[in-house]
Design an enzyme around this catalytic site. Structure first.
Site, PDB file in Angstrom:
ATOM      1  N   GLU A  46       0.842  -1.194   0.000  1.00 15.87           N
ATOM      2  CA  GLU A  46       0.000   0.000   0.000  1.00 15.87           C
ATOM      3  C   GLU A  46       0.878   1.245   0.000  1.00 15.87           C
ATOM      4  OE1 GLU A  46      -4.174  -1.321   1.933  1.00 15.87           O
ATOM      5  OE2 GLU A  46      -2.645  -0.799   3.390  1.00 15.87           O
ATOM      6  N   CYS A  91       6.242  -5.105  15.420  1.00 18.68           N
ATOM      7  CA  CYS A  91       5.931  -4.218  16.549  1.00 18.68           C
ATOM      8  C   CYS A  91       4.483  -4.473  16.991  1.00 18.68           C
ATOM      9  CB  CYS A  91       6.111  -2.755  16.156  1.00 18.68           C
ATOM     10  SG  CYS A  91       7.806  -2.385  15.690  1.00 18.68           S
ATOM     11  N   SER A 146      11.963   6.935   8.039  1.00 16.37           N
ATOM     12  CA  SER A 146      11.612   6.596   9.415  1.00 16.37           C
ATOM     13  C   SER A 146      12.089   5.178   9.710  1.00 16.37           C
ATOM     14  CB  SER A 146      10.084   6.685   9.578  1.00 16.37           C
ATOM     15  OG  SER A 146       9.704   6.234  10.854  1.00 16.37           O
ATOM     16  N   HIS A 190       9.187   5.457  20.847  1.00 18.89           N
ATOM     17  CA  HIS A 190       7.967   4.955  21.499  1.00 18.89           C
ATOM     18  C   HIS A 190       8.110   4.526  22.958  1.00 18.89           C
ATOM     19  CE1 HIS A 190       6.717   5.267  17.462  1.00 18.89           C
ATOM     20  NE2 HIS A 190       6.980   4.039  17.077  1.00 18.89           N
ATOM     21  N   CYS A 237      -0.650   6.085   9.957  1.00 27.14           N
ATOM     22  CA  CYS A 237       0.548   5.370  10.409  1.00 27.14           C
ATOM     23  C   CYS A 237       0.174   4.064  11.095  1.00 27.14           C
ATOM     24  CB  CYS A 237       1.320   6.207  11.424  1.00 27.14           C
ATOM     25  SG  CYS A 237       2.164   7.571  10.695  1.00 27.14           S
TER      26      CYS A 237
HETATM   27  N1  SAH Z   1       9.319   0.735   9.963  1.00 27.36           N
HETATM   28  C1  SAH Z   1       9.528   2.121  10.067  1.00 27.36           C
HETATM   29  C2  SAH Z   1       8.689   2.947   9.109  1.00 27.36           C
HETATM   30  C3  SAH Z   1       7.268   2.504   8.891  1.00 27.36           C
HETATM   31  S1  SAH Z   1       6.201   2.690  10.255  1.00 27.36           S
HETATM   32  C4  SAH Z   1       9.330   2.579  11.507  1.00 27.36           C
HETATM   33  O1  SAH Z   1       8.862   1.792  12.309  1.00 27.36           O
HETATM   34  O2  SAH Z   1       9.701   3.703  11.801  1.00 27.36           O
HETATM   35  C5  SAH Z   1       5.931   4.454  10.258  1.00 27.36           C
HETATM   36  C6  SAH Z   1       5.580   5.023  11.593  1.00 27.36           C
HETATM   37  O3  SAH Z   1       4.272   4.577  12.019  1.00 27.36           O
HETATM   38  C7  SAH Z   1       6.541   4.626  12.700  1.00 27.36           C
HETATM   39  O4  SAH Z   1       6.896   5.731  13.499  1.00 27.36           O
HETATM   40  C8  SAH Z   1       5.693   3.636  13.481  1.00 27.36           C
HETATM   41  O5  SAH Z   1       6.139   3.458  14.787  1.00 27.36           O
HETATM   42  C9  SAH Z   1       4.338   4.271  13.395  1.00 27.36           C
HETATM   43  N2  SAH Z   1       3.222   3.407  13.779  1.00 27.36           N
HETATM   44  C10 SAH Z   1       3.123   2.060  13.668  1.00 27.36           C
HETATM   45  N3  SAH Z   1       1.929   1.642  14.131  1.00 27.36           N
HETATM   46  C11 SAH Z   1       1.255   2.750  14.543  1.00 27.36           C
HETATM   47  C12 SAH Z   1      -0.042   2.959  15.100  1.00 27.36           C
HETATM   48  N4  SAH Z   1      -0.895   1.950  15.316  1.00 27.36           N
HETATM   49  N5  SAH Z   1      -0.395   4.234  15.393  1.00 27.36           N
HETATM   50  C13 SAH Z   1       0.444   5.283  15.134  1.00 27.36           C
HETATM   51  N6  SAH Z   1       1.665   5.138  14.612  1.00 27.36           N
HETATM   52  C14 SAH Z   1       2.070   3.882  14.311  1.00 27.36           C
HETATM   53 FE1  SF4 Z   2       7.475  -1.893  13.437  1.00 27.08          FE
HETATM   54 FE2  SF4 Z   2       7.722  -0.065  11.478  1.00 27.08          FE
HETATM   55 FE3  SF4 Z   2       7.734  -2.706  10.927  1.00 27.08          FE
HETATM   56 FE4  SF4 Z   2       5.481  -1.556  11.713  1.00 27.08          FE
HETATM   57  S1  SF4 Z   2       6.581  -1.127   9.842  1.00 27.08           S
HETATM   58  S2  SF4 Z   2       6.312  -3.529  12.438  1.00 27.08           S
HETATM   59  S3  SF4 Z   2       6.245  -0.016  13.164  1.00 27.08           S
HETATM   60  S4  SF4 Z   2       9.230  -1.578  12.138  1.00 27.08           S
END
Ligand code: SAH
Ligand code: SF4
Length: 370
Positions: A109, A133, A213, A238, A358
């Site tokens: 996406e 995560c 990011s 976080h 996000c």
């Molecule tokens: N993997 C990278 C980039 C993609 S995620 C990273 O983790 O930084 C992009 C952003 O969305 C990251 O800051 C991530 O922590 C955040 N994110 C993930 N799940 C989320 C959620 N449920 N609500 C708000 N932000 C979220």
């Molecule tokens: Fe974690 Fe970023 Fe991967 Fe989502 S996209 S699982 S926030 S590292």
């Protein structure tokens, strides 16, 4: 010692290495086509302009080219390396989300949004994500594969075509690597895609308008500082407590807060650029006054911390531990950090009605936690 690591050790040689190894993919394809068909070389410039300036969606729209050539191109060269499956438009905000099917059937996406006056694209760097995560829908779907540099860069080209077709704007101003996947685990392709996106011969989006990011893949920060010193770095923190961070983000076992701190200090010393600390505030998980104090303390312990800026984002309901915090909490959190002399912005997350915000990208339906 491998050839690459030899060059990596020496900064000047490393630049040279990158220069020699860099290929412009779409451009290469077009060049090969022109050569193979014995066409005059000015056709290359015409095709480049049609794709990257006019934003054509199919070769038939390249009116500058003769009809026979357009037909041949339509048969032989796909402009984009994926197909659109569905396109959703938010009813609340200027946000669009596209589900794309890659050549091997995997799905990703990508999001187009207008947070202020200009348009930004949020790209995916992997199909899925291996890092799991606890609050992220992408993590929940698991890892499929790394995207190629072309598959990454062409998400921006896809939206460029879209804004032209819909007459929304002339240009895309910003690109953020905040879609599916962990960009620094697909390092080589991400760097190549950014060089492509920022190349003035193609979309020409300045590297200062591109943000990466990361969940904290600390051993790559320094590479990023040499390869793309003008690109913005955002670190998803976080939680400033190792044990709790590991529970939210298992990657913290590999790169913990000390590793991130050390790599970040080196990055700041090398680039002298502002770095963003992303803190998704999750209801009942990381939103107490003690969490806030710990975050402030961690930031203030970092050398050159005047270059750090915290972005607070309310967690979007996605999966697992993801639940929104109470509204007043984010405001208190921000004020407390300001009280500790830390720059902070509360960011709005757009597109939650179409699961485009996000952490909500999954390329498949995800059951939400009630
Ligand atoms: N993997 C990278 C980039 C993609 S995620 C990273 O983790 O930084 C992009 C952003 O969305 C990251 O800051 C991530 O922590 C955040 N994110 C993930 N799940 C989320 C959620 N449920 N609500 C708000 N932000 C979220
Ligand atoms: Fe974690 Fe970023 Fe991967 Fe989502 S996209 S699982 S926030 S590292």
């Amino acid at each position: 010692m491998g050839l690459r690591s030899f060059f990596v050790r020496n900064k000047a040689l490393f630049y040279l290495y990158n220069l020699l190894n860099y290929k412009y993919m779409e451009f290469e394809k077009i060049k090969d086509f022109v050569k193979a068909n014995g066409l005059p070389s000015y056709r290359i410039a015409q095709m480049r302009e049609a794709v990257y300036v006019k934003g054509i969606s199919c070769w038939q729209e390249a009116s500058v080219l003769p009809e026979a050539l357009r037909q041949k191109l339509d048969k032989e060269i796909k402009i984009l390396p994926f197909e659109l499956v569905t396109l959703q438009r938010s009813k609340k905000e200027p946000v669009f989300k596209a589900l794309l099917k890659l050549n091997d059937g995997n799905r990703i996406e990508t999001v187009l949004m207008r947070p202020g006056k200009t348009w930004s694209v949020c790209v995916s760097s992997q199909a899925g994500c291996p890092l799991g995560c606890a609050f992220c829908a992408t993590g929940k779907m698991g890892f499929k594969r790394n995207l190629t540099a072309e598959e990454i860069a062409d998400q921006v080209l896809f939206w460029y075509q879209f804004i032209h077709k819909e007459k929304l704007a002339e240009r895309i101003s910003n690109v953020v690597f905040m879609g599916m996947g962990e960009p620094l685990l697909n390092y080589v392709n991400v760097v190549e895609s950014i060089k492509n996106i920022s190349n003035p011969d193609f979309l020409g989006i300045g590297q200062r308008h591109i943000s990466v990011s990361t969940s904290g893949i600390a051993d790559k920060f320094i590479n990023l500082a040499s390869d793309l010193p003008q690109v913005n770095l955002a670190i998803s923190l976080h939680n400033a407590d190792d044990e709790e961070r590991t529970a939210l983000m298992p990657i913290n076992r590999r790169f913990d807060l000390d590793d991130i701190k050390e790599a970040l200090e080196e990055y700041l010393a090398r680039t002298d650029r502002e770095v963003f600390i992303e803190y998704t505030v999750i209801g009942g998980e990381n939103d107490s006054p003690a969490h806030m104090r710990k975050l402030g303390k961690w930031i203030n312990s970092i050398k050159d911390n005047y270059l750090l800026h915290v972005n607070l984002i309310a967690c979007n309901p996605a999966v697992g531990k993801a639940s929104a915090p109470k509204e007043a909490i984010i405001k208190n959190f921000a004020e407390a950090l300001q009280g500790m002399n830390i720059g902070v912005t509360v960011r709005r997350s757009l597109g939650s009605d179409i699961s485009a915000a996000c952490g909500q990208l999954a390329a498949q339906p995800v059951r939400r936690r009630k």
